[in-house]
Structure formats: structure tokens, C-alpha cells
Scaffold this active site. Structure first.
Site, PDB file in Angstrom:
ATOM      1  N   ASP A  55      29.586  18.974  64.514  1.00 30.65           N
ATOM      2  CA  ASP A  55      29.907  19.419  65.997  1.00 30.65           C
ATOM      3  C   ASP A  55      30.807  18.218  66.420  1.00 30.65           C
ATOM      4  OD1 ASP A  55      30.208  21.485  67.162  1.00 30.65           O
ATOM      5  OD2 ASP A  55      29.375  19.625  68.945  1.00 30.65           O
ATOM      6  N   TYR A 100      24.545  26.172  63.225  1.00 33.98           N
ATOM      7  CA  TYR A 100      24.965  27.165  64.515  1.00 33.98           C
ATOM      8  C   TYR A 100      23.875  28.794  64.234  1.00 33.98           C
ATOM      9  CZ  TYR A 100      26.474  28.539  69.114  1.00 33.98           C
ATOM     10  OH  TYR A 100      26.838  29.230  70.959  1.00 33.98           O
ATOM     11  N   TRP A 125      28.244  24.227  60.049  1.00 35.00           N
ATOM     12  CA  TRP A 125      28.909  24.216  61.207  1.00 35.00           C
ATOM     13  C   TRP A 125      28.128  25.183  61.953  1.00 35.00           C
ATOM     14  CZ3 TRP A 125      30.013  26.940  65.058  1.00 35.00           C
ATOM     15  CH2 TRP A 125      30.685  26.599  67.010  1.00 35.00           C
TER      16      TRP A 125
END
Length: 296
Positions: free
Chosen positions: A250, A234, A230
């Protein structure tokens, strides 16, 4: 949207201005909503204008960005004349001005569910980063907490380790955070140590946030203790404007996927998202936007 005070009011006599063009449609308001929720207190703010402090070539300053017809207008206070080129490149990346909505949307609308989301926001852009290191720290801070809480912590990091300039607070450089004391941050110690290690690698030149290919970059991030898929995705999405970065795990994207495609299983979402390549980053932003609308 709330306006967070920066430094002293700049002197208009010292202003330099440049414009950046973009292809219509352009969802400036959507970007500003995203930036406003994540604006670091004292460093940046967003309402009708985006504003922030900067340090370029050893000189501090402040700039603002707003939209006028088919261009973004950036006004600069402080800095050096040579900083304009650097600021233009960073602002352009932050506001995704080089995106080609017709090309991106033509691909996404082939898939039925995404077609309906694109119709609601055809000018959606990726929210890039003015400072890739700052956004990378944000990704770690934001693990398993709300956007609001992460924004508060980013403000505390800036207050404790950043430098105050006549234009406002400056987010701390990698070299400064490489020396942080994990006990000074209001977060789990392991997470603070992850920030410290990321900062150490960046300041030592072991990790370049702007070079190497995207796959190699992701691999380099994942070997840092405390950075998982994650966080890596990002960072790739925002710090590098990777148009195909996708945060299948997410929580918000999983909730939106559950409502739209009937599953919140990460693997199934990834399989489904193959139809959106190479623009999964934009697809993910559409899913985030859809989830925000659901809350209203």
C-alpha cells in the site's frame, strides 16, 4: 465531517434498540473518521453517529450507532424483530467490539517503533464491514485511486444498480452486479469486469466471503483476474476482520514505513512486520493513522 442524507426521517415509535459492550480503550472517533471518509452517498453516513440502510430477511430498514460510556447503542427502524440478532453480529464485526486491546498492544509494543504509535492510539480498532460483499467491491474500485474518488464511484454504482427503499438507497446485491454492463461504470473496463466476476462468483456460491480459512480465501481471491495482493489483503482485513492481514504494498503504508523504519521496499516492510504478527492488521492501521497525522 459531512452528513450524507439517507431516506426519510425514521419514526421514533418504530425504534428497537440494543447495546454492544467492548473492552476499553476504544477509539470510536478513529473508526468514525475512517467510516466518514468512505461512506457511500445515500447508503450510509458518519459524524457523531454511524447510519445506514439495510436489507435483512427481505425487509428494509435503517439503523444508527453511537457510543455511550462503555457500550455502543444501536437503534433500528424498520426490518423485522428477528433482524436484531443479525444486525448485532454485523455491527459488532464492523466496530471490532470483541478485540482485546491489552492482548494486542502487549505484543505490538515489544517493537520500538510500533510502541510509540500504540501509545498514541491504544484503543485502535479494525474497521470491519457491515456488508462483506460491498467492501470487496470497494477494494476493487479503490485500486490506484484516492479514497475520495472511490467513494464517489461507490455512490454511482449504488445509484445505478441499487434499489431505493423508504429508508434510503440500498447497495446492490451480488446477483445484480453480476449482470452489470462494464461500460456504465466510470472506471477502466478491466476493473469493472473484475467487479462483475467477483459478483458472479459470490452469487453463484463459488466464493464464500465468510467461510474457509484465511489462507485459502486469499488464494481464491487471487485467481480472479484483476485482484492482486493489495486488493486481496484489503478484503481480508475488512470483509473478514483478519487481524493479521497486511497491505505491505500500500502506498500510504510504504510512505509511513519510509519515515519510520527507513524503507519503502515491500519485501523489507514484510520482513520487518514479522515482529507484529499475529496483529499486523492493527499495525497497518497504526501506520495509516500515522500517515494521516503527517499530512496535517
Amino acid at each position: 465531517m459531512s452528513v450524507q442524507k439517507l431516506g426519510k426521517q425514521p419514526d421514533d415509535r418504530a425504534t428497537r434498540t440494543f447495546r454492544l459492550g467492548f473492552r476499553e480503550p476504544f477509539d470510536f472517533d478513529g473508526l468514525m473518521t475512517f467510516f466518514a471518509l468512505r461512506a457511500i452517498p445515500g447508503v450510509e453516513s458518519a459524524d457523531t453517529h454511524y447510519r445506514r440502510t439495510f436489507l435483512v430477511d427481505g425487509e428494509t430498514g435503517q439503523f444508527s450507532v453511537h457510543k455511550e460510556e462503555a457500550s455502543l447503542v444501536c437503534r433500528i427502524w424498520g426490518g423485522t424483530p428477528d433482524a436484531v440478532e443479525t444486525l448485532a453480529a454485523r455491527v459488532g464485526c464492523m466496530f471490532d467490539v470483541d478485540a482485546a486491546p491489552d492482548v494486542i498492544n502487549e505484543r505490538l509494543v515489544r517493537e520500538k517503533i510500533m510502541a510509540s504509535l500504540v501509545a498514541g492510539a491504544p484503543g485502535l480498532r479494525l474497521p470491519g464491514a457491515f456488508d462483506p460483499f460491498e467492501v470487496s467491491v470497494r477494494a476493487i474500485v479503490g485500486q490506484q485511486i484516492s479514497v475520495k474518488a472511490a467513494t464517489t464511484i461507490m455512490g454511482r454504482i449504488s445509484q445505478r444498480y441499487g434499489d431505493e427503499s423508504e429508508y434510503g438507497l440500498l447497495f446492490p446485491a451480488a446477483g445484480r452486479l453480476a449482470e452489470l454492463d462494464p461500460k456504465t461504470l466510470d472506471m477502466p473496463e478491466k476493473r469493472a469486469l473484475t467487479i462483475k466476476e467477483l459478483a458472479r462468483r459470490v452469487s453463484a456460491g463459488e466464493l464464500d466471503l465468510g467461510s474457509t480459512d484465511d489462507d485459502t480465501f486469499i488464494e481464491e481471491l487471487l485467481v480472479i483476474p484483476g485482484i492482486g495482493p493489495w486488493t486481496a489483503q484489503y478484503i481480508a482485513l475488512r470483509a473478514r476482520s483478519n487481524a493479521d492481514a497486511f497491505l505491505a504494498g500500500d502506498l500510504v503504508i510504504r510512505k509511513a514505513s519510509k519515515a519510520l523504519i527507513g524503507t519503502d521496499n515491500e519485501k523489507k516492510i514484510l520482513d520487518y512486520a514479522q515482529a507484529w504478527r499475529p496483529w499486523r492488521g492493527y499495525a497497518g492501521m497504526h501506520l495509516w493513522r500515522y500517515a494521516a497525522v503527517l499530512k496535517q
